[in-house]
Design a protein around this motif. Structure first.
Motif, mmCIF file in Angstrom:
data_model
loop_
_atom_site.group_PDB
_atom_site.id
_atom_site.type_symbol
_atom_site.label_atom_id
_atom_site.label_comp_id
_atom_site.label_asym_id
_atom_site.label_seq_id
_atom_site.Cartn_x
_atom_site.Cartn_y
_atom_site.Cartn_z
ATOM 1 N N UNK A 139 24.202 9.422 34.564
ATOM 2 C CA UNK A 139 23.800 10.309 35.662
ATOM 3 C C UNK A 139 24.060 11.762 35.301
ATOM 4 N N UNK A 140 25.210 12.019 34.692
ATOM 5 C CA UNK A 140 25.546 13.381 34.291
ATOM 6 C C UNK A 140 24.536 13.926 33.290
ATOM 7 N N UNK A 141 24.138 13.110 32.332
ATOM 8 C CA UNK A 141 23.168 13.553 31.328
ATOM 9 C C UNK A 141 21.786 13.759 31.943
ATOM 10 N N UNK A 142 21.373 12.852 32.827
ATOM 11 C CA UNK A 142 20.050 12.972 33.444
ATOM 12 C C UNK A 142 19.937 14.207 34.333
ATOM 13 N N UNK A 143 21.065 14.685 34.836
ATOM 14 C CA UNK A 143 21.056 15.855 35.717
ATOM 15 C C UNK A 143 20.942 17.171 34.945
ATOM 16 N N UNK A 144 21.100 17.110 33.627
ATOM 17 C CA UNK A 144 21.028 18.334 32.835
ATOM 18 C C UNK A 144 19.576 18.779 32.664
#
Length: 233
Positions: free
Chosen positions: A98-103
Motif C-alpha cells: 500500500x505504501x509503495x502504491x501510494x507513491x
C-alpha cells in the motif's frame, strides 16, 4: 498567460508501466524455485535417508534449545520466529505494498507489485510443495505449537522470498545515491533472514535441511524478481 501543466509522475505514469517483464520473470521464479526444491529432494534421496538424518542431527545438536537454555532464550526465539509467520508477513506485505502504491513514482508501483507477488507466490508455492512431500516434523520437543508438514520450511521461504525482496528494494534505492549503498541492506537482510531460519531449528519445529531448502527456493525467486524489476523499470 497559460499555465504550464506538469505530468503527475516524474518517473512515468502508471498507464505507461508494462508489467510483462515482471510477470515473465515471476513465472520463471516459480518454476526455478519449485525445480530447485525437487532437485535438492532428489539429491537427498540419492545420498540416502540415513545420511540426511545424521546431517540434520549434527546441526540440531548445535542449535536446538536444550533444557538449560530453552527457558532463557524461548521468548527471543519465539518473537523472531513470529516475524516469519503468515499473519505478521501478511500485514507487512499489505502495509508495504500500500505504501509503495501510494507513491507518485512508477518504480514504486513496480515495487508494490513485486512485494505483493513475492508474498503470495512464496506462501502458495510452499503450501503446494509441503502437500507433495509430506515430510513429518522433527521428533523433538516442539517449543511452539505447529501444524502441517515440514519440508520445505515456510518460514525460511517467506523470509527469503518476501522479506528478502524488501531488503533488495532497500538496496536498489540506496544504490541510486551511493555505489556501495547496497552493503548495509544486504548485511541487515542476511542477519534478519538468517535469524528467522535459525529460530525454526532452535525451537525444534524444522529440520535444518527444511530451512536450507526453503532459503534456496526463496533465493531463486529473489534473483528472478531482481531481473524482472530491472527490465520493467
Amino acid at each position: 498567460m497559460p499555465r504550464k501543466t506538469v505530468p503527475p509522475y516524474s518517473s512515468g505514469s502508471m498507464s505507461s508501466i508494462s508489467l510483462r517483464p515482471l510477470l515473465h520473470w515471476g513465472l520463471a521464479g516459480i518454476t526455478i524455485s519449485a525445480s530447485l526444491v525437487f532437485i535438492l529432494a532428489g539429491l537427498g534421496a540419492w545420498l540416502g535417508a540415513d545420511y540426511i538424518i545424521r546431517l540434520d542431527d549434527r546441526i540440531q545438536q548445535i542449535f536446538y534449545l536444550n533444557s538449560d537454555s530453552r527457558l532463557h532464550l524461548l521468548p527471543y526465539t519465539a518473537f523472531i520466529t513470529a516475524l516469519g509467520s503468515f499473519k505478521i508477513s501478511a500485514m507487512a506485505a499489505g502495509g508495504f505494498a500500500l505504501l509503495f502504491f501510494m507513491q507518485s513514482s512508477s518504480r514504486f508501483v513496480i515495487y508494490g507489485y513485486a512485494i505483493s507477488g513475492s508474498f503470495a507466490m512464496m506462501w502458495i508455492l510452499n503450501t503446494l510443495l509441503k502437500e507433495f512431500f509430506r515430510r513429518s516434523r522433527p521428533e523433538l520437543d516442539h517449543l511452539l505449537v505447529v501444524h502441517g508438514y515440514s519440508f520445505p520450511s515456510g518460514h525460511a521461504m517467506i523470509s527469503m522470498g518476501f522479506y528478502g525482496m524488501l531488503f533488495v528494494i532497500w538496496a536498489i534505492e540506496q544504490q541510486r545515491h551511493d555505489s556501495f549503498g547496497w552493503c548495509l541492506p544486504v548485511l541487515c537482510g542476511i542477519g534478519y533472514i538468517g535469524l528467522i531460519g535459525l529460530s525454526r531449528i532452535m525451537l525444534g519445529v524444522h529440520y535444518p535441511t527444511d530451512v536450507f531448502t526453503g532459503f534456496a527456493a526463496g533465493l531463486a525467486w529473489i534473483i528472478c524478481m531482481i531481473k524482472g524489476i530491472a527490465r520493467t523499470r
